[in-house]
Write an enzyme that holds these catalytic residues in place. Structure first.
Site: not given
Length: 524
Positions: A46, A206, A208, A262, A267, A407-408, A427, A492
């Site tokens: 795969d 990750y 990349g 995993d 990552h 940015f908050k 952005l 969640r």
């Protein structure tokens, strides 16, 4: 806004840099006069079908590979190049005007069938490579898209039979790099006995991704951020990876490793090291990786008190069979499996910059959305004069889906009243760089291998420190049969995870969520 013309100009500059001897710098150049051969072990699998062959086609299509470059697949299956071509087609994204070049790409391919545990197949492979190279000097890249169980035999056969005599040789290895510190070290020792470290490319895709690669620029290219990137200003860091689907028939494979091995141990920890490392001496790959190792050495090993573990149940109201199926109901998973499909871990960095700042890593399957992001939450404003309505500033780096940086911050609401509200400086890449092409992570990384840049690959000492941090908790979970907390498919995750975040100085107001430039009320 970037235009299509600008995008092609950028591509032209990359091509010029790759091929011009006057523009040589680390990781941007290869010798276009020497033949290159790319060998794919596991060509019937795969990963080869969905990622490696498509990536090689895209690089070939965009003239980003040295000429001539040829490709050879190797696997146990009795296949032909035409059958591989047919299997890959749904993933190649070929446009009608590219058909001629697409056929040229496949004309550069060969395939050899053979075993992984004997010499005969590798001798046939080497004969095929020599024919493709006309027995001239050539550089060879070997991609091991294989299960770890055959790594040792394959790498020994590569070393003894298939190495280029006159050109360079590079070996790409896919995770998992072991199951714990001992097995990982055994693999590293085995590879070190065959290859030099600069020949080994341990790939974590990750590294990349666009926004992960952007982390260094964001941190070290902006005074406004670099000067506040410390414990005096930052309250907590939350690094998230969420998937909205379960194991979907791959439970047997997943059950062997679990979500910590995993995703979290590789990552998310790699992202953490880029967020937390000190400024490197230069952009040279070894300078960057030296700093990553230093910060990893400052991290304490995880304990059970630092963690929340979860495992998903089926949702009776699910819209499809997968959603209604719990993890242990997967026929390939044992009914009494304790393998976590969700994990939250709080890491502590014992150095001057980060002492006391929790780094929270969370990842899970069968959750409410697909998302990967870094959320840097700043401390409360001291002496708040706005009656406690001031929310914490947050810098959010969205890795996927939809690359973005926002940015908050607090501003006055438009209008006659003096009310304040939470909004963002945004952005979003699809808005700011509307016509720009963002390469797939594998495109960047495979091109790096051709160029000899190991900046975005995992070095053996990085790997050693990563397993030092995670091995004790992994062994404890397995030896003590720690039962994960259940959560429903599409939720969640465990509520205990939210409480763990609150305990570790992460505040969520619940009033605001970013939607690529649109704010809405939502649960985080």
């Amino acid at each position: 806004m970037a235009t299509q013309k600008e995008d092609h100009t950028a591509l032209d500059l990359i091509i010029k840099s790759l091929k011009s001897p006057t523009m040589v710098c680390e990781g941007t150049h290869f010798d276009g006069k020497i033949p290159h051969t790319f060998v794919i072990f596991g060509a019937s699998g795969d990963l080869a079908k969905k990622k490696i062959y498509p990536t090689l086609w895209w690089l070939y299509r965009d003239d980003l590979l040295p000429k001539p470059t040829k490709f050879c697949g190797y696997a146990r299956s009795m296949l032909t190049v035409d059958s591989i071509k047919e299997q890959c087609l749904p993933y190649m994204k070929v446009q009608p005007h590219e058909q001629k070049k697409y056929e040229e790409f496949w004309a550069l391919n060969e395939y050899v069938s053979g075993r992984y545990d004997g010499r005969t197949g590798f001798e046939l492979l080497n004969q095929q490579l020599e024919i493709m190279e006309n027995k001239n000097k050539a550089n060879r890249i070997f991609y091991l898209a294989l299960p770890p169980s055959v790594f040792e035999e394959v790498t020994v056969n590569i070393k003894q039979i298939c190495m280029s005599v006159c050109g360079w040789n590079r070996v790409i290895i896919e995770k998992p790099f072991g199951r714990d510190d001992a097995s990982s070290q055994a693999l590293s020792d085995h590879l070190a006995g065959l290859f030099q470290e600069d020949q080994l490319y341990r790939i974590d895709h990750y590294l990349g991704k666009e926004m992960v690669q952007n982390l260094m620029t964001i941190r070290f290219g902006n005074k406004i951020l670099s000067s506040t990137w410390n414990r005096e200003n930052i309250a907590s860091v939350l690094i998230t990876f969420k998937e909205p689907f379960g194991t979907q028939g791959r439970g047997g494979y997943f059950d062997e490793f679990g979500i910590i091995r995993d995703v979290m141990q590789n990552h998310l920890l790699q992202i953490l090291s880029l967020v937390a490392m000190e400024k490197p001496v230069s952009c040279h790959p070894d300078d960057i990786r030296d700093e990553k190792v230093k910060v990893l050495k400052s991290i304490e090993a995880l304990t059970l008190d630092d963690m929340v573990l979860g495992q998903y149940l089926g949702n009776p109201q699910g819209t499809n069979d997968d959603a209604r199926t719990g993890y242990v109901e997967d026929p390939t998973v044992s009914n009494d499996s304790n393998t976590p499909t969700y994990a939250l871990g709080v890491l502590k960095i014992n150095n001057e910059r980060w002492q006391g700042v929790p780094f929270i890593l969370r990842c899970g399957k069968a959750l409410n959305e697909r998302k990967a992001e870094v959320r840097i939450q700043y401390q409360d404003v001291p002496g708040d004069i706005f009656e406690g309505n001031t929310k914490r500033n947050e810098l959010v780096i969205r890795v996927q889906p939809g690359e973005a940086l926002y940015f908050k911050m607090m501003t006055k609401s438009p209008g006659i009243t003096f009310d304040i509200e939470e909004t963002e400086l945004d952005l979003t890449y699809e808005h700011r760089y509307k016509d720009s092409y963002l390469p797939d992570a594998y495109e960047r990384l495979i091109l790096d291998v051709f160029c000899g840049s190991q900046m975005h690959f995992v070095r053996s000492d990085e790997l050693r420190e990563a397993w030092r941090i995670f091995t004790p908790i992994l062994h404890q979970i397995e030896k003590e049969h720690i039962r994960p907390i259940t959560y429903q498919y599409g939720s969640r995750g465990p509520k205990e995870a939210d409480r763990k975040c609150e305990e570790n100085n992460f505040k969520y107001s619940g009033s605001y969520k970013w939607h690529g430039g649109k704010a809405a009320t939502s649960n985080h």
